[in-house]
Write an enzyme that holds these catalytic residues in place. Sequence first.
Site, PDB file in Angstrom:
ATOM      1  CG  HIS B 351      -2.038   1.011   1.138  1.00 27.10           C
ATOM      2  ND1 HIS B 351      -1.995   2.229   1.771  1.00 27.10           N
ATOM      3  CD2 HIS B 351      -3.209   0.970   0.453  1.00 27.10           C
ATOM      4  CE1 HIS B 351      -3.111   2.884   1.501  1.00 27.10           C
ATOM      5  NE2 HIS B 351      -3.860   2.161   0.702  1.00 27.10           N
ATOM      6  CB  CYS B 352       3.988   2.111   1.760  1.00 28.72           C
ATOM      7  SG  CYS B 352       3.439   1.573   3.389  1.00 28.72           S
TER       8      CYS B 352
END
Lengths: 363, 363
Positions: B351-352
């Site tokens: 997600h980052c």
Amino acid sequence: MAEILTSLPAADGFRMPAEWEPHAGTWMIWPERPDNWRQGAAPAQDAFVAVASAIARFEPVTMLTSAGQWARARAALPANVRVVEASSDDSWCRDSGATFVTDAAGRVRAVNWRFNAWGGLYAPCDQDELIAAKMAEIEGTPRYDAPLVLEGGSIHVDGEGTVLTTEECLLNPNRNPSLTREEIERHLRDYLGASKVIWLGAGLVDDETSGHIDNLACFVRPGVVALTWCDDPADPQHAISVDAYERLSGRTDACGRGIEIVKLPLPGPLYRAPDEAIEDAAADNAYQRYAQERLGASYANFYLGNGFVLMPLLDPRTDEKARAILAGLFPEREVIGLPTREIVLGGGNIHCITQQQPAGKAG
Amino acid sequence: MAEILTSLPAADGFRMPAEWEPHAGTWMIWPERPDNWRQGAAPAQDAFVAVASAIARFEPVTMLTSAGQWARARAALPANVRVVEASSDDSWCRDSGATFVTDAAGRVRAVNWRFNAWGGLYAPCDQDELIAAKMAEIEGTPRYDAPLVLEGGSIHVDGEGTVLTTEECLLNPNRNPSLTREEIERHLRDYLGASKVIWLGAGLVDDETSGHIDNLACFVRPGVVALTWCDDPADPQHAISVDAYERLSGRTDACGRGIEIVKLPLPGPLYRAPDEAIEDAAADNAYQRYAQERLGASYANFYLGNGFVLMPLLDPRTDEKARAILAGLFPEREVIGLPTREIVLGGGNIHCITQQQPAGKAG
């Protein structure tokens, strides 16, 4: 997205449209190298901003710039110019940029020519060599990698099968020494979707590109060529223009039309002033720019976009005559003149720093 | 094109859509800094290629990269991933990238938050600070410049008015020391088009971001939050998860729904092996990565795109349990697991390193 095609544009039904056909937009590259642009490139940047601003009134403009100059370019350019990071070795998008081709279905693809910095004017040129591929990538257009060293300024097309170029440039051993004239013609046909190549001899006098066609002559519509002209037999441009005139006079284009020639006045001669020289550049590969050298400047280096002609203003003795000729040739377009001496000082003009992307969709 | 709006997204009718809403595509940034990624970033690049390749099966992916890495990234990535030059300081597009907002007419705009490298983990961060603006520029989306230091990983939204975040991060004096909780809430409402902010306390244990929500918990649909859970009272994550659970249990979302909580297992604990350490980095500002330190790793850091869930595989003892939970939560999506330890070693997870651009047209 980044598809690299191994087929040939002509065989796929693609051709390079004429510059006067509708554009999706215009690409440019931000100038910055201090060994080519005087005063840290600030005056050149002003000139590029003026060109981009003028074009952006009519069609989208994308300015490519290095990471270090992105914020400066963004701040200097009007909001409707898109600024995208793409590093380069110099700022001649006509020459290092992609040549876009289209097909009858309105699909757009990119041709990525090999690039060797105009026959080796500087090295390295690895970032300029990547510009065309980066343009294709940004737009998502499939791409053809052509096995030919070629700059976009060395060709003009009428969009109907005819290519106009010069022997001085395309047959120069500093470009494609292993290829014959016939092989080069074949590549032009294959990658531009053309059927006929008209060869002029030399390019503009004192043009550092080895004679790019785009500083000497261009199509203004099918069957009509604008040619830089010089009446003074003592000027070396005279013989060059006479030779070009004679070669064009006897030819027909790809559609069998005879070619009408419209003469453009030659400005100047213009010379580099002492404060315009860059003779002390430290870099080994810097192109030295000497005071008193003659500048390669011509009105043929104008640019056609959606509804406009953007022409260089070079010499008050000839500007109005040139403008009147272009206005007569393009009655349906707005003719805009911009002073471009700062661009000339770096080795080119409006046409050299622009590259059109024809209307259509990547595909 | 590069229009900078001085109005507020909420007032203009714009909101940040939930991650599960349709995407136009996904943005990523190519990892390269050797003081954050071991072995010259080569293993991390392989992991990013795997993530980009997986996403590109479902939606367009743009990989941003420095000039120096462009050709390497282009060669390593599949042809259907677009590779565009944009320099960065590191490769966390969730955090340095734009947050895109949309309106009911399907227009898309960008929110450009201020960025200070997670409260000052490194300096300079001037190139990361430009990434959001460059994304907006490439896409031609108008842009809002938010007066708030914020990374995308510190917020989650349900697309229906609710923001989920943590006090540890958003109220941290290393971000916006001059702003009160109420002022920060107001900015979240204004720039995300939200009406309610739900505050959790701390983020995942040993997360270097000062507690980003996206390593602890996320909305999986309106009214349902997936939360990293730890049953072991001796693990500091236990108290963090219990606190988050209690805060969520008593709340309603912006639409008045109670919040259902789904527990995700905690992998590990995982620790950095000696050959995964970077303790001898020469750069003053390098973030030191010590052997034996606990890694901030969680299954909550999955990514939702068009028709898929892309989840990290972190620990064979818990991977299948996590996968089964996500498959149950997203029965209509393909659940894909990728080993992401190399990304965890650099300080984040799937997600980052991703940032969605919602479907719609720049406008």
